[in-house]
Design a protein around this motif. Structure first.
Motif, short mmCIF file in Angstrom:
data_model
loop_
_atom_site.label_atom_id
_atom_site.label_comp_id
_atom_site.label_asym_id
_atom_site.label_seq_id
_atom_site.Cartn_x
_atom_site.Cartn_y
_atom_site.Cartn_z
N ALA A 183 58.17 -30.71 67.39
CA ALA A 183 56.88 -30.30 67.82
C ALA A 183 55.76 -31.36 67.58
N ALA A 184 56.11 -32.44 67.34
CA ALA A 184 55.11 -33.51 67.21
C ALA A 184 54.43 -34.37 68.21
N ARG A 224 53.21 -29.21 76.36
CA ARG A 224 51.83 -30.15 76.12
C ARG A 224 52.08 -31.43 77.10
N HIS A 262 50.93 -24.52 63.19
CA HIS A 262 50.50 -24.63 61.57
C HIS A 262 49.06 -24.52 61.43
C1 LIG Z 1 46.92 -31.24 67.43
C2 LIG Z 1 47.94 -31.62 66.44
O1 LIG Z 1 49.28 -32.09 66.16
P1 LIG Z 1 49.90 -33.24 67.31
O2 LIG Z 1 50.08 -34.37 66.42
O3 LIG Z 1 51.13 -32.61 67.39
O4 LIG Z 1 49.09 -33.44 68.45
C3 LIG Z 1 47.72 -30.99 64.95
O5 LIG Z 1 48.32 -31.46 64.08
O6 LIG Z 1 46.49 -30.28 64.97
#
Ligand SMILES: C=C(OP(=O)(O)O)C(=O)O
Ligand SMILES: O=C(O)C1=C[C@@H](OP(=O)(O)O)[C@@H](O)[C@H](O)C1
Length: 456
Positions: free
Chosen positions: A112-113, A143, A408
């Motif tokens: 999900a990164a 996204r 999260h």
């Molecule tokens: C937007 C975030 O993560 P990402 O790195 O997946 O964009 C987050 O950690 O709030």
């Protein structure tokens, strides 16, 4: 509402098989010395350093690497590319392959990164040969990546969105980058700019990035520029990164330590604000570029005492957690803390209007809608706008388990309300593992009651 995606939980996640967490305020009275904590390594720095080290010439040693889902999937992708990586208790050792990947085809998984999804495509496209597919979790596949794919295309990349335009999965057909000039909006995500930047030294010619409209969370581009410099490549730029220029070059291996995660530290400091207690995050360097470190200024404005001496940050909340409200604030530059502020807001003495964060509707979930929905479920008046929300003071009344949207930060922020109100219940608390697997253990250390209910 975003359903959780078990596949994206890594071996570094916590709370596997936990259905629900119930939270209770600390029972000992406030006062006494600060509770001291150390935050784990920064997600943003960890994933940038891992990728730069993998592209570098030579062997890098990286200490204080964050162990969470987002960093696990970054390491996993590099291993699938054939990069020799050794993860031990105290360091990660990476043998850089100079931008040429030993495994020339395969499927890579970003979990999900956002950092992996937005940084890896350029890094792959910059190599001379290879065919890869990049997939992500359910939420990551919702996204946007379109502006990044288009910008990389302008400098010679061959990347295709396989299912839907502007979304993962991507098919990358590597044949090197030529460089050139690209115009890229900074209005949706700073990560697109970081993603083009990190790849650009490996282009055949110079690359120029023009950002005509300002960058949401521009400090993250600064983190990218700084780390590229640490790995031996200079980026020329103006103060707000409206124009960035990179000449062809090569990253050189480094021995480096990842600084603490400022975004993670904010939850513990916000706990202090809510409870009138004192919490010290020992390892948060006050000179960090991470924008969320600026959240302490907001805590000060709400009545907290802040001490940034001695290499860490300490926050003492006002007596009884009586916070000051009655203001409007732009959270554009540290928008990951929007939900933390929203969790504090019901306990303030006046409304808090949060603005300039339309882009967080495209984060792990639609964070504006999810925050309003969650606060309303607790009986709090939250008014949703296109680019923000206004929260009015009130006493949250838990009346059922709250969804956490596979996000999260939704889970960590809503858990904080449990520092003031007994019986806040959260579904799927394990989603905190995206960046902060030990979160609920740390809440216990701060004195909160945490009851976990297994599945079934
Ligand atoms: C937007 C975030 O993560 P990402 O790195 O997946 O964009 C987050 O950690 O709030
Ligand atoms: O580059 C990075 O490490 C990040 C950039 C920000 O994302 P956007 O610029 O997409 O908002 C931030 O929200 C995210 O947690 C980490």
């Amino acid at each position: 509402m975003q359903a959780s995606d078990p596949e994206a939980r890594s071996p570094w996640s916590s709370l596997d098989g936990v259905a629900e967490a119930e939270l209770h305020p600390p029972d000992a009275s406030a006062g006494g010395p600060a509770v001291r904590l150390a935050a784990a390594g920064s997600k943003s720095v960890t994933n940038r350093v891992l990728l730069l080290a993998a592209m570098a010439e030579g062997t890098s040693v990286v200490r204080n690497v964050l162990r969470s889902d987002d960093t696990y999937w970054c390491i996993d992708a590099l291993k699938r590319l054939g990069v020799p990586i050794d993860v031990s208790a105290d360091a990660v050792r990476i043998v850089g392959t100079g931008g040429d990947w030993p495994n020339r085809s395969g499927t890579l998984y970003a979990g999900a990164a956002g950092t992996v999804a937005r940084f890896l495509p350029g890094v792959l496209a910059a190599s001379e040969r290879g065919e890869w597919r990049l997939e992500g979790s359910r939420s990551l596949s919702d996204r946007p990546v379109g502006p990044l794919v288009e910008a990389l295309g302008r400098i010679g990349a061959d990347i295709r969105c396989e299912a839907e335009p502007g979304r993962l999965p991507l098919a990358v057909s590597a044949k090197g980058l030529r460089g050139g000039r690209v115009v890229l909006s900074g209005g949706l995500s700073s990560q697109f700019i970081s993603g083009v930047l990190m790849a650009s030294p490996y282009a055949a010619g110079p690359t120029e990035i023009v950002v005509p409209d300002g960058i949401v969370q521009h400090a993250y581009v600064g983190i990218t520029v700084d780390l590229m410099k640490r790995f031996g490549v200079t980026v020329e730029h103006d103060e707000r990164y409206g124009r960035l220029a990179v000449k062809p070059g090569r990253y050189a291996a480094q021995d480096t330590a990842v600084e603490a995660d400022a975004s993670t530290a904010c939850y513990y400091l916000a706990f202090a604000a809510l409870t009138g207690r004192s919490v010290r995050v020992d390892n948060l360097p006050p000179e960090t570029r991470q924008p969320d470190a600026g959240f302490v200024r907001l805590l000060e404005r709400m009545g907290c005492a802040v001490d940034e001496t001695g290499g860490g940050v300490e926050v003492r909340g006002p007596a009884g957690g009586r916070l000051r409200g009655g203001f409007a604030v732009s959270m554009k530059e540290m928008s990951d803390q929007t939900m933390t502020l929203a969790a504090l807001a019901p306990f303030a003495d006046g409304p808090i209007a949060i603005g300039d964060v339309a882009h967080i509707r495209g984060h792990e979930c639609d964070r504006i809608a999810a925050t309003c929905e969650s606060l309303r479920r607790l009986g709090i008046d939250a008014e949703e706008r296109r680019d923000g929300l206004t929260i009015r003071p009130g006493t949250p009344k838990p009346s059922g388990a709250l969804p956490t949207y596979d996000d999260h930060r939704m889970a960590m922020s809503l858990a904080l309300i449990g520092a003031r109100v007994p019986g806040v219940r959260l579904l799927d608390p394990g989603c905190v593992s995206k960046t902060n697997p030990p979160f609920f253990d740390e809440l216990r250390r701060l004195g909160m009651g945490v009851r976990l209910t297994p599945n079934g």
